[in-house]
Enzyme design. Sequence first.
Site, PDB file in Angstrom:
ATOM      1  N   GLU A  71       0.827  -1.209   0.000  1.00 58.33           N
ATOM      2  CA  GLU A  71       0.000   0.000   0.000  1.00 58.33           C
ATOM      3  C   GLU A  71       0.862   1.260   0.000  1.00 58.33           C
ATOM      4  OE1 GLU A  71      -2.598   1.437  -0.516  1.00 58.33           O
ATOM      5  OE2 GLU A  71      -4.370   0.587   0.407  1.00 58.33           O
ATOM      6  N   ASP A  72       0.299   2.316  -0.508  1.00 58.39           N
ATOM      7  CA  ASP A  72       0.971   3.609  -0.465  1.00 58.39           C
ATOM      8  C   ASP A  72       0.749   4.285   0.883  1.00 58.39           C
ATOM      9  OD1 ASP A  72      -1.719   3.762  -1.016  1.00 58.39           O
ATOM     10  OD2 ASP A  72      -1.542   5.225  -2.635  1.00 58.39           O
ATOM     11  N   PHE A 106      -3.037  16.017   4.263  1.00 55.43           N
ATOM     12  CA  PHE A 106      -3.222  15.437   2.932  1.00 55.43           C
ATOM     13  C   PHE A 106      -1.919  15.566   2.146  1.00 55.43           C
ATOM     14  CE2 PHE A 106      -4.608  15.311  -1.490  1.00 55.43           C
ATOM     15  CZ  PHE A 106      -5.365  14.152  -1.468  1.00 55.43           C
ATOM     16  N   ASP A 129      -4.897   5.580   5.978  1.00 60.56           N
ATOM     17  CA  ASP A 129      -5.452   6.713   6.722  1.00 60.56           C
ATOM     18  C   ASP A 129      -6.356   6.142   7.812  1.00 60.56           C
ATOM     19  OD1 ASP A 129      -6.624   9.005   7.619  1.00 60.56           O
ATOM     20  OD2 ASP A 129      -7.432   9.657   5.698  1.00 60.56           O
ATOM     21  N   ARG A 187       0.884  12.152  -9.009  1.00 60.68           N
ATOM     22  CA  ARG A 187       1.340  10.782  -8.738  1.00 60.68           C
ATOM     23  C   ARG A 187       2.801  10.606  -9.153  1.00 60.68           C
ATOM     24  NH1 ARG A 187      -3.243   7.647  -7.544  1.00 60.68           N
ATOM     25  NH2 ARG A 187      -5.109   8.097  -8.725  1.00 60.68           N
TER      26      ARG A 187
HETATM   27  P1  5GP Z   1      -8.313   4.754   4.265  1.00 64.23           P
HETATM   28  O1  5GP Z   1      -9.369   3.737   3.898  1.00 64.23           O
HETATM   29  O2  5GP Z   1      -7.112   4.152   4.924  1.00 64.23           O
HETATM   30  O3  5GP Z   1      -8.891   5.890   5.060  1.00 64.23           O
HETATM   31  O4  5GP Z   1      -7.884   5.432   2.911  1.00 64.23           O
HETATM   32  C1  5GP Z   1      -6.944   4.839   2.110  1.00 64.23           C
HETATM   33  C2  5GP Z   1      -6.858   5.512   0.764  1.00 64.23           C
HETATM   34  O5  5GP Z   1      -7.216   6.883   0.835  1.00 64.23           O
HETATM   35  C3  5GP Z   1      -5.440   5.492   0.253  1.00 64.23           C
HETATM   36  O6  5GP Z   1      -5.139   4.313  -0.439  1.00 64.23           O
HETATM   37  C4  5GP Z   1      -5.400   6.713  -0.610  1.00 64.23           C
HETATM   38  O7  5GP Z   1      -5.900   6.414  -1.879  1.00 64.23           O
HETATM   39  C5  5GP Z   1      -6.362   7.658   0.073  1.00 64.23           C
HETATM   40  N1  5GP Z   1      -5.650   8.617   0.945  1.00 64.23           N
HETATM   41  C6  5GP Z   1      -5.608   8.625   2.299  1.00 64.23           C
HETATM   42  N2  5GP Z   1      -4.852   9.651   2.752  1.00 64.23           N
HETATM   43  C7  5GP Z   1      -4.410  10.296   1.652  1.00 64.23           C
HETATM   44  C8  5GP Z   1      -3.551  11.430   1.457  1.00 64.23           C
HETATM   45  O8  5GP Z   1      -3.043  12.083   2.373  1.00 64.23           O
HETATM   46  N3  5GP Z   1      -3.302  11.775   0.171  1.00 64.23           N
HETATM   47  C9  5GP Z   1      -3.829  11.108  -0.895  1.00 64.23           C
HETATM   48  N4  5GP Z   1      -3.496  11.549  -2.115  1.00 64.23           N
HETATM   49  N5  5GP Z   1      -4.637  10.045  -0.752  1.00 64.23           N
HETATM   50  C10 5GP Z   1      -4.914   9.632   0.509  1.00 64.23           C
END
Ligand code: 5GP
Length: 186
Positions: free
Chosen positions: A103-104, A156, A107, A169
């Site tokens: 994963e990148d 963010f 959150d 990206r």
């Molecule tokens: P989660 O389900 O963990 O809340 O969200 C995961 C996804 O939200 C990540 O794979 C990503 O696509 C997006 N995301 C969460 N935080 C960020 C952020 O700070 N920047 C960006 N560009 N995408 C985010």
Amino acid sequence: MDPDQIDHDLKAVLISEDQIQAKIRELAAAVEKDYDGRDVLLVGVLKGAVMVMADFARALDRHVEMDWVAYSSYGSGTQSSGVVRILKDLDTDITGRDVLIVEDIIDTGLTLSWLVANLRSRGAASVEICTLLRKPEAVKMAVSVKYVGFDIPDEFVVGYGLDYGEKYRNLRCVGTLAPHVYSDAG
Ligand code: 5GP
């Protein structure tokens, strides 16, 4: 200053290209050690994990397979919705496989928790997670994350696979966006 220059839009660089690459080598070394003698299937989450997967897979000095999943959970905004819609499923039968999700960023971890449960229900031998970035909210996640690159503040971020409205990206670093980017977007 050239307004087409991608880093003109950054407020700050949070993690440099060198820091990212050094951390990916560290994560790869840990994974190599832990999975010694076992076949690993790397599962990348599109599109954000493309850069991490490309560098992480090449940092591994062993055979690996790669597969991809895509689901929508974010739209083009900056808040996680937790709503999961599968856009692309795995091509691989994961019964009995050791799966490592690449994963990148995590959150809330809502989408990822769902993915882990989904892959386990298909009979994977093991499902672990490797993420380059983790935000503070993720500590509340029910599933544990075995490999974490950087814990970052609740801001963010863009770059290294992470987008804002599908842009940024291709930045080599991870950074925060300047206020003018949000105001230009209306
Ligand atoms: P989660 O389900 O963990 O809340 O969200 C995961 C996804 O939200 C990540 O794979 C990503 O696509 C997006 N995301 C969460 N935080 C960020 C952020 O700070 N920047 C960006 N560009 N995408 C985010």
